[in-house]
Design an enzyme around this catalytic site. Structure first.
Site, mmCIF file in Angstrom:
data_model
loop_
_atom_site.group_PDB
_atom_site.id
_atom_site.type_symbol
_atom_site.label_atom_id
_atom_site.label_comp_id
_atom_site.label_asym_id
_atom_site.label_seq_id
_atom_site.Cartn_x
_atom_site.Cartn_y
_atom_site.Cartn_z
ATOM 1 N N ALA A 97 -7.124 -22.028 -34.939
ATOM 2 C CA ALA A 97 -8.505 -21.659 -35.015
ATOM 3 C C ALA A 97 -8.659 -20.170 -34.145
ATOM 4 C CB ALA A 97 -9.594 -22.439 -34.333
ATOM 5 N N GLY A 157 -5.214 -25.413 -35.310
ATOM 6 C CA GLY A 157 -6.117 -25.544 -36.644
ATOM 7 C C GLY A 157 -4.926 -25.410 -37.886
ATOM 8 N N GLU A 165 -3.202 -28.171 -38.516
ATOM 9 C CA GLU A 165 -4.231 -29.042 -38.985
ATOM 10 C C GLU A 165 -4.387 -29.217 -40.515
ATOM 11 O OE1 GLU A 165 -6.938 -28.552 -35.709
ATOM 12 O OE2 GLU A 165 -6.729 -30.702 -35.416
ATOM 13 N N GLU A 182 -3.652 -26.950 -28.424
ATOM 14 C CA GLU A 182 -4.738 -26.841 -27.913
ATOM 15 C C GLU A 182 -4.999 -27.284 -26.638
ATOM 16 O OE1 GLU A 182 -3.963 -28.209 -30.867
ATOM 17 O OE2 GLU A 182 -5.421 -27.818 -32.326
HETATM 18 C C1 HXC Z 1 -7.253 -15.418 -32.199
HETATM 19 C C2 HXC Z 1 -5.022 -14.942 -32.345
HETATM 20 C C3 HXC Z 1 -4.771 -16.279 -32.405
HETATM 21 C C4 HXC Z 1 -5.627 -17.197 -32.655
HETATM 22 C C5 HXC Z 1 -2.904 -14.903 -32.517
HETATM 23 N N1 HXC Z 1 -4.077 -14.079 -32.208
HETATM 24 N N2 HXC Z 1 -3.420 -16.170 -32.347
HETATM 25 N N3 HXC Z 1 -6.365 -14.435 -32.509
HETATM 26 N N4 HXC Z 1 -7.050 -16.943 -32.309
HETATM 27 N N5 HXC Z 1 -5.450 -18.438 -32.563
HETATM 28 C C6 HXC Z 1 -3.950 -12.874 -32.338
HETATM 29 C C7 HXC Z 1 -3.498 -12.163 -30.721
HETATM 30 O O1 HXC Z 1 -4.743 -12.216 -30.054
HETATM 31 C C8 HXC Z 1 -2.946 -10.937 -31.173
HETATM 32 O O2 HXC Z 1 -4.116 -10.101 -31.396
HETATM 33 C C9 HXC Z 1 -2.486 -10.722 -32.668
HETATM 34 O O3 HXC Z 1 -2.982 -12.079 -33.179
HETATM 35 C C10 HXC Z 1 -0.798 -11.366 -32.322
HETATM 36 O O4 HXC Z 1 -0.473 -12.228 -31.579
HETATM 37 P P1 HXC Z 1 0.386 -12.096 -30.358
HETATM 38 O O5 HXC Z 1 0.012 -13.267 -29.341
HETATM 39 O O6 HXC Z 1 0.440 -10.759 -30.025
HETATM 40 O O7 HXC Z 1 1.863 -12.519 -31.267
HETATM 41 P P2 HXC Z 1 3.143 -13.071 -30.574
HETATM 42 O O8 HXC Z 1 3.265 -12.431 -29.081
HETATM 43 O O9 HXC Z 1 4.151 -13.099 -31.620
HETATM 44 O O10 HXC Z 1 2.612 -14.504 -30.155
HETATM 45 C C11 HXC Z 1 2.510 -15.393 -31.391
HETATM 46 C C12 HXC Z 1 1.853 -16.853 -30.960
HETATM 47 C C13 HXC Z 1 0.475 -16.484 -29.889
HETATM 48 C C14 HXC Z 1 2.836 -17.580 -30.204
HETATM 49 C C15 HXC Z 1 1.360 -17.487 -32.383
HETATM 50 O O11 HXC Z 1 -0.312 -15.524 -30.703
HETATM 51 C C16 HXC Z 1 -0.301 -17.530 -29.686
HETATM 52 O O12 HXC Z 1 0.055 -18.504 -28.977
HETATM 53 N N6 HXC Z 1 -1.505 -17.664 -30.620
HETATM 54 C C17 HXC Z 1 -2.209 -18.889 -30.105
HETATM 55 C C18 HXC Z 1 -1.929 -20.127 -30.895
HETATM 56 C C19 HXC Z 1 -2.890 -21.261 -30.279
HETATM 57 O O13 HXC Z 1 -3.163 -21.530 -29.010
HETATM 58 N N7 HXC Z 1 -3.526 -21.770 -31.413
HETATM 59 C C20 HXC Z 1 -4.537 -22.990 -31.062
HETATM 60 C C21 HXC Z 1 -5.981 -22.436 -31.320
HETATM 61 S S1 HXC Z 1 -7.180 -23.701 -30.796
HETATM 62 P P3 HXC Z 1 -4.216 -8.559 -30.665
HETATM 63 O O14 HXC Z 1 -5.806 -8.058 -31.016
HETATM 64 O O15 HXC Z 1 -3.938 -8.806 -29.398
HETATM 65 O O16 HXC Z 1 -3.306 -7.882 -31.343
HETATM 66 C C22 HXC Z 1 -7.059 -24.460 -32.328
HETATM 67 C C23 HXC Z 1 -8.114 -25.476 -32.296
HETATM 68 C C24 HXC Z 1 -8.494 -26.166 -33.616
HETATM 69 O O17 HXC Z 1 -6.497 -23.984 -33.158
HETATM 70 C C25 HXC Z 1 -9.350 -27.217 -33.801
HETATM 71 C C26 HXC Z 1 -10.056 -27.168 -34.779
HETATM 72 C C27 HXC Z 1 -11.088 -26.129 -34.871
#
Ligand code: HXC
Length: 257
Positions: free
Chosen positions: A65, A108, A111, A131
């Site tokens: 998400a 997400g 999911e 998460e």
């Molecule tokens: C918003 C995101 C994002 C996310 C990545 N980006 N994941 N933006 N929401 N979930 C953005 C980063 O901010 C960055 O933007 C660009 O995408 C590239 O990501 P990087 O982090 O620079 O890439 P990398 O170093 O290769 O790392 C990849 C990654 C990391 C390991 C996937 O991005 C990461 O940990 N992302 C979050 C994963 C996460 O926590 N997902 C769960 C979310 S909560 P900029 O602008 O800086 O270039 C969820 C809840 C669901 O999903 C419940 C139902 C709603």
């Protein structure tokens, strides 16, 4: 119909939805979820579509998400808007959906892959529910569908620590149907979807409904449900055609009647 966050295409009887927010690794924001819902509405109401493929980029199916969008949310807002309800559209799709997952399928992203009926994973796929590292927890069925797919021990470790699975682990644990080389992921997914789309739609949809019922009923109820659907299929012209084709040693030509 135009879309900003996804690409929507058809290939024969297969509808293809490609998540398309490359700069954000296909983070799932409200606009994307709404557009995916519209694309599913369109494919579901189109008699010419027999199966749907959901995919992302080589780097990310979806990294979860959209954290930046969620950051400012508070409890009353999530409660009043019933945040996440709109995500359920995918799990309510009655036609089969094949997820073709390459790269990150996190939070997400994992999911929505699990809401699909078949997950094909590229060898670079990574599955996880991180998460917990954000101070939240899975909210679109992760703690439930993952547990049913891989069992309590592995689901607990993934949800409580955020550890991600490699494609090979996801295969071994039964989360995905199989792993294919990244270069052939889309082709393999299209082959699977084409096969399904060439079958009798009623039998395909009833099969999906029946398998899903296994997660929501006792064994006895599930078997009764399956039997009724099985019997109902003998009312279709496609059953006559499928069996006549077998007896005549020719290919079946289903008409969805
Ligand atoms: C918003 C995101 C994002 C996310 C990545 N980006 N994941 N933006 N929401 N979930 C953005 C980063 O901010 C960055 O933007 C660009 O995408 C590239 O990501 P990087 O982090 O620079 O890439 P990398 O170093 O290769 O790392 C990849 C990654 C990391 C390991 C996937 O991005 C990461 O940990 N992302 C979050 C994963 C996460 O926590 N997902 C769960 C979310 S909560 P900029 O602008 O800086 O270039 C969820 C809840 C669901 O999903 C419940 C139902 C709603």
């Amino acid at each position: 119909m135009s879309y900003d966050t996804i690409l929507v295409d058809t290939n024969g009887r297969v509808g293809v939805i490609t998540l398309n927010r490359p700069k954000a690794l296909n983070a799932l924001n409200a606009a994307l979820i709404a557009e995916m819902g519209r694309a599913l509405d369109r494919f579901e109401s189109d008699a010419g579509i027999g199966c749907i493929v959901l995919t992302g980029s080589e780097r990310a199916f979806a990294a979860g998400a959209d954290i930046k969008e969620m950051q400012a949310l508070n409890f009353p807002a999530t409660y009043v808007d019933d945040f996440i309800t709109s995500w359920e559209r995918l799990s309510r799709c009655r036609k089969p959906v094949v997820a073709a997952v390459a790269g990150y399928a996190l939070g997400g992203g994992c999911e929505i892959a699990m809401m699909c009926d078949i997950i094909l994973a590229a060898d670079n796929a990574r599955f996880g529910q991180p998460e917990i590292q954000l101070g939240i927890m899975p909210g679109a069925g992760g703690s439930q569908r993952l547990t049913r797919a891989v069992g309590k021990a592995k689901a607990m470790e993934m949800c409580l620590t955020g550890r991600t699975l490699t494609a090979e682990e996801a295969d071994r644990y039964g989360l995905v149907s199989r792993v294919v080389p990244l270069a052939s992921l889309k082709e393999e997914a299209m082959k699977v979807a084409d096969t399904i789309a060439g079958l009798s739609l009623a039998s395909v949809m009833m099969t999906k409904e029946s398998v899903n019922r296994a997660f929501e009923s006792s064994l006895a109820e599930g078997i009764r449900f399956e039997r009724r659907l099985f019997q109902a299929l003998f009312a279709t012209a496609d059953q006559k055609e499928g069996m006549a084709a077998f007896a005549a040693k020719r290919g079946a030509s289903f008409t969805n009647n």
